[in-house]
Design an enzyme around this catalytic site. Structure first.
Site, PDB file in Angstrom:
ATOM      1  N   SER A  72       0.863  -1.262  -0.033  1.00 31.49           N
ATOM      2  CA  SER A  72      -0.069   0.203   0.087  1.00 31.49           C
ATOM      3  C   SER A  72       0.719   1.316  -0.126  1.00 31.49           C
ATOM      4  CB  SER A  72      -0.725   0.086   1.160  1.00 31.49           C
ATOM      5  OG  SER A  72      -1.738  -1.189   1.110  1.00 31.49           O
TER       6      SER A  72
HETATM    7  N1  SAH Z   1      -0.900  -4.421   3.833  1.00 34.22           N
HETATM    8  C1  SAH Z   1      -0.383  -5.069   2.701  1.00 34.22           C
HETATM    9  C2  SAH Z   1      -1.341  -4.672   1.613  1.00 34.22           C
HETATM   10  C3  SAH Z   1      -1.368  -5.987   0.359  1.00 34.22           C
HETATM   11  S1  SAH Z   1      -2.438  -6.015  -0.623  1.00 34.22           S
HETATM   12  C4  SAH Z   1       1.084  -4.252   2.100  1.00 34.22           C
HETATM   13  O1  SAH Z   1       1.047  -3.006   2.444  1.00 34.22           O
HETATM   14  O2  SAH Z   1       1.928  -4.909   1.907  1.00 34.22           O
HETATM   15  C5  SAH Z   1      -3.830  -6.976   0.136  1.00 34.22           C
HETATM   16  C6  SAH Z   1      -3.448  -8.345   0.532  1.00 34.22           C
HETATM   17  O3  SAH Z   1      -4.539  -8.843   1.072  1.00 34.22           O
HETATM   18  C7  SAH Z   1      -3.108  -9.223  -0.539  1.00 34.22           C
HETATM   19  O4  SAH Z   1      -1.616  -9.864  -0.288  1.00 34.22           O
HETATM   20  C8  SAH Z   1      -3.930 -10.176  -0.536  1.00 34.22           C
HETATM   21  O5  SAH Z   1      -3.335 -11.515  -1.039  1.00 34.22           O
HETATM   22  C9  SAH Z   1      -4.440 -10.190   0.738  1.00 34.22           C
HETATM   23  N2  SAH Z   1      -6.015 -10.882   0.708  1.00 34.22           N
HETATM   24  C10 SAH Z   1      -7.013 -10.841  -0.049  1.00 34.22           C
HETATM   25  N3  SAH Z   1      -8.025 -11.351   0.452  1.00 34.22           N
HETATM   26  C11 SAH Z   1      -7.911 -11.958   1.518  1.00 34.22           C
HETATM   27  C12 SAH Z   1      -8.188 -12.777   2.491  1.00 34.22           C
HETATM   28  N4  SAH Z   1      -9.600 -13.204   2.381  1.00 34.22           N
HETATM   29  N5  SAH Z   1      -7.629 -13.105   3.752  1.00 34.22           N
HETATM   30  C13 SAH Z   1      -6.411 -12.758   3.987  1.00 34.22           C
HETATM   31  N6  SAH Z   1      -5.586 -11.984   2.956  1.00 34.22           N
HETATM   32  C14 SAH Z   1      -6.264 -11.563   2.123  1.00 34.22           C
END
Ligand code: SAH
Length: 232
Positions: A72
């Site tokens: 993010s």
């Molecule tokens: N906070 C993270 C954002 C990653 S993007 C950062 O700054 O790196 C969002 C993430 O949510 C992705 O890695 C995706 O695989 C995960 N995600 C999507 N659906 C999900 C679920 N049902 N349970 C857990 N993780 C999930």
């Protein structure tokens, strides 16, 4: 090299301050707290960004981390951390570990962080990275975060870093009274809003829309996987 990085971090903090000021009407804050800004200053974002994108590590934008996912934008990480209003003794749950960057920022603001990632390769990489960097108050798990993590509930704050079409009921159940859930809600066609849901002492939920945002979608484990797990 070291001073270069210090300059990069200063530039990132200045960009976050500037964007907070631009969006102050939406976020109802003129600036983020010193606590949140100190956490943003202390986490080495370049360690969470793929090798080929190192030069952009401190830019105020999201970056690809593989598997169709993104780390993010720093301003959004600061904003969501601020909206959680965590104190030092807090236990917090994060859904969507991704690179582990937001997880690391939360670990500076809370006593204990639990984080769930659905993509196994990302969850494993984030876990080893966070261990290498010496974050000891984080526990991670590979699973569908829609269901939360009941074992450690209730939480002083819950953050979801992927957009859900609606607020998952299990997450509201796992929130303490007086605590907040910060989550992007909406789909491709409707657009997404960053929402804060606060549980009051009567157990009622008060909802606030904060800002239009663009997150990757919250995915679910398929019904087939669940059936397989249940029969195993
Ligand atoms: N906070 C993270 C954002 C990653 S993007 C950062 O700054 O790196 C969002 C993430 O949510 C992705 O890695 C995706 O695989 C995960 N995600 C999507 N659906 C999900 C679920 N049902 N349970 C857990 N993780 C999930």
């Amino acid at each position: 090299m070291k001073s270069e990085r210090a300059a990069d971090i200063e530039r990132m903090l200045a960009d976050i301050r500037r964007e907070a000021a631009y969006t102050s009407d939406y976020i109802k804050l003129a600036a983020f707290s010193p606590r949140v800004m100190a956490a943003m200053a202390s986490v080495p974002r370049h360690r969470f960004v793929p090798a080929e994108l190192q030069e952009y590590a401190y830019d105020n934008g999201p970056l690809p981390i593989g598997h169709g996912q993104t780390i993010s934008q720093p301003y959004i990480v600061a904003l969501m951390s601020e909206l959680l209003q965590l104190n030092e003794g807090a236990t917090v749950l994060e859904i969507g570990t991704g690179s582990g960057y937001q997880t690391a920022v939360l670990s500076c603001l809370a006593r204990q962080v639990y984080s769930i990632e659905i993509v196994e390769a990302l969850g494993q990489l984030a876990r080893s990275r966070l261990q290498q960097l010496g974050f000891h108050n984080i526990e991670t798990r590979i699973d569908d975060g829609y269901l939360g993590w009941a074992q450690h509930a209730p939480y002083d704050g819950i953050i979801v870093t992927a957009a859900a079409p609606y607020v998952p009921p299990p997450l509201l159940e796992q929130l303490k009274t007086g605590a907040r859930l910060v989550i992007p809600v909406g789909g491709r066609l409707t657009g997404q809003q960053l929402m804060v849901l606060e549980k009051n002492h009567a157990g009622e939920i008060r909802e606030t829309q904060v800002l239009p945002v663009a997150f990757v979608p919250l995915t679910r484990r398929s019904a087939r996987t669940h059936t397989t797990n249940e029969s195993a």
